[in-house]
Design an enzyme around this catalytic site. Sequence first.
Site, PDB file in Angstrom:
ATOM      1  N   SER A 281       0.779  -0.977  -0.092  1.00  0.00           N
ATOM      2  CA  SER A 281      -0.023   0.069  -0.030  1.00  0.00           C
ATOM      3  C   SER A 281       0.707   1.146  -0.158  1.00  0.00           C
ATOM      4  CB  SER A 281      -0.846  -0.143   1.365  1.00  0.00           C
ATOM      5  OG  SER A 281      -1.492   1.223   1.426  1.00  0.00           O
ATOM      6  N   HIS A 283      -0.782   4.855  -0.375  1.00  0.00           N
ATOM      7  CA  HIS A 283      -1.367   5.966  -0.273  1.00  0.00           C
ATOM      8  C   HIS A 283      -0.864   6.840  -1.291  1.00  0.00           C
ATOM      9  CE1 HIS A 283      -1.837   4.949   4.348  1.00  0.00           C
ATOM     10  NE2 HIS A 283      -2.684   4.559   3.531  1.00  0.00           N
ATOM     11  N   GLN A 439       4.592   8.761   0.778  1.00  0.00           N
ATOM     12  CA  GLN A 439       5.448   8.588   1.923  1.00  0.00           C
ATOM     13  C   GLN A 439       5.349   7.410   2.876  1.00  0.00           C
ATOM     14  OE1 GLN A 439       3.842  11.674   0.883  1.00  0.00           O
ATOM     15  NE2 GLN A 439       5.340  12.126  -0.355  1.00  0.00           N
ATOM     16  N   HIS A 440       4.167   6.724   2.441  1.00  0.00           N
ATOM     17  CA  HIS A 440       3.782   5.697   3.326  1.00  0.00           C
ATOM     18  C   HIS A 440       3.717   4.400   2.781  1.00  0.00           C
ATOM     19  CE1 HIS A 440       1.039   9.148   4.427  1.00  0.00           C
ATOM     20  NE2 HIS A 440       2.284   9.515   4.960  1.00  0.00           N
ATOM     21  N   PRO A 441       4.998   3.605   2.419  1.00  0.00           N
ATOM     22  CA  PRO A 441       5.112   2.301   1.882  1.00  0.00           C
ATOM     23  C   PRO A 441       4.528   1.443   3.271  1.00  0.00           C
ATOM     24  CG  PRO A 441       7.170   3.000   2.198  1.00  0.00           C
ATOM     25  CD  PRO A 441       6.386   4.240   2.234  1.00  0.00           C
TER      26      PRO A 441
END
Lengths: 504, 164
Positions: A281, A283, A439-441
């Site tokens: 994911s 985002h 910015q959100h793996p």
Amino acid sequence: MAGSLQSASRLDGELKLDCDVVVVGSGAGGAVIATTLAEAGYDVVVLEEGPHVPYTGELRPTESVRHTWRDGAVTLAIGLGDSPSINVTAGRCLGGSSTLTGGVCFRIPEHVLDGWVHAGLSELTPEKMAPWFDQVEQDVHVEEVPVDMRSRGTQLFGEGYAKLGAELKPMRRNTRGCNGCGRCNFGCAHKAKLSVDIAYLPRAVAAGARLYTGCLVGKVEFAGTRATGVSGRILDFDSQRPARAFSVRAKRVVLAAGAMFNPLILWKSGLDFPVLGRHLSLHPSFRVIGRFDTPVRGWEGAMQSAYGDRYERDEGMLFNSVFVPNGVLAATMPGFGNNHAKLCEQIDHLGIFGGMLHDDATGRVRRGFGREPIMTYRSSPRDRGRIPVLLRRMADIWFAAGAKEIFLPVFGAPAQTPDSMKHFPLEQVHGRKLECSSQHPLGTCQMGVDPQRSVVDDHGRVWGTQGLYVGCGSVMPSSLGVNPQLAIMTMALRTATLMAAEGK
Amino acid sequence: MPTPVHLSNLGPPGREHLRLLPPPSLADDARHRKLTLPPARVQRAARAVAEALFHADDKPADPARLDWLAADLLDFMARATGRAQLILRASLWALTWLAPLFVFTPLPLGWLPVGKRVLALERMELSPLGPAALAVKAMLCMIWFEHPDTQRETRTETSCLREP
């Protein structure tokens, strides 16, 4: 006994360590686990690939990028089909990506936790998670961003949002003494952002943890199915290439190297699961810029101070205040030479806001050449269809706020007026023309109740092994739809506390 | 369910705790790595793009600032990992050799007059090769806008909302 922080690259001789717990990675997950276990009396070793860079406040933004960001900020999830390629930012330094965030702290939304419970993770109810969140929020000093800390750009977006019938809400961040310098992504100049290198790792050292930078972990060592430690290479200080070997023997191993690297370490360790590396994911996030007749100077104020969640629950769209360095703003202006210069003259008149998709976690981490993974991302039809909807909504908000023109995240696209925007063929723009960032793996080693559909159980234990845990954003069972650092720290605290309860 | 416990006796979290993490010594300071810079042709290629990108009001950009920019870009690339270097160098290669084809001139970009370079790069930006143009443009712009003279000229001097 106090612990230590050392650069392994500068140590003489072999590095062979023994400990109770070795933690791979010093970011939001690893730091919390290391601190919790060290304070519970465990002998903890933390291995971090990147350097210790406590002087980011003295650096220009691009200097900070070259010292603390992975890949010099050009990490890419390759878009497949009609999906945009996504620039993924991640930290590579002591404190990991927590040093690069805007400090935003969201609890995991209740509807997301409800979905996890529905999938069988019965301990992750909102009620049972609340004490963990409470503890982390105290540990990192989560506070609401006051309205007077909002930048002019955020205020304007809020005015437009209000005209369309909704209100921006104040962000909560892990800060103490913020001055609103708008450069959180590049390391807080005043150490007001309480990233884990400030809020947790000093506690870990005080409790006896040993921290080593410059250590690239290759694989987990096993005796049968029991993890017995890790091995890898120490990075040469100058070239940052893998050099001497090191090994750490430990009773328990915690992988907290993030969604991009945990799958690589597990594969190299001879483990595989049907979903390992899958359900990444990201985002996907998009910036829309508004140009005003009066100065905005959007860099004056908290970089992230407010958000709009009107469309989050039902449509998975979150609006986040944000600012980026003026050089990045300039780069998003189309053209070269005179055309570009004319647009750049108006940088102090630009407001910027971000829109983020609560995605269907359709990315994937694959084994690459050398030490870096390859990430691919194929948007689900639902996610792909929401991109133009998100961008049109943000354009409407800027125009309602009085913007004369807006700049879409479409490579080379000229500024749009309210009239031209009506006819802009946004729905026909190919994914490769879209500028998208993340910015959100998250995900790739998901938590679950079925070894066929997950990698770790609800305690963070890797299926089919003993003494091997995962404790970072890679365990998230699904996309969160909100900035994840508080969620990562909270899940890590829960895992560490459960580990401590199991005894040595 | 075990209850989370807070065992730290260090007091409230904050920058005061940093005393427990000693700063790196000079020998361990990442700023002082010995670097292997990319070859000079990379610097020339970056400068050729920068001359076009920052050509404003039909006047060439300040040569001293361009020198500083090109040198700092090389420092950036030298500190980046292999993959980042590969992406930036491949993008620069594409701008040097493929952008001129958009103005039907099969010569390196730096051999073209600046006006023609601008046209070539703008056409490339709108093509499927746009991401290569953006990668280089982003790096050049980020560094360029950190120069104090650029900040003064564009009224983008760094400033905080409140005094520290």
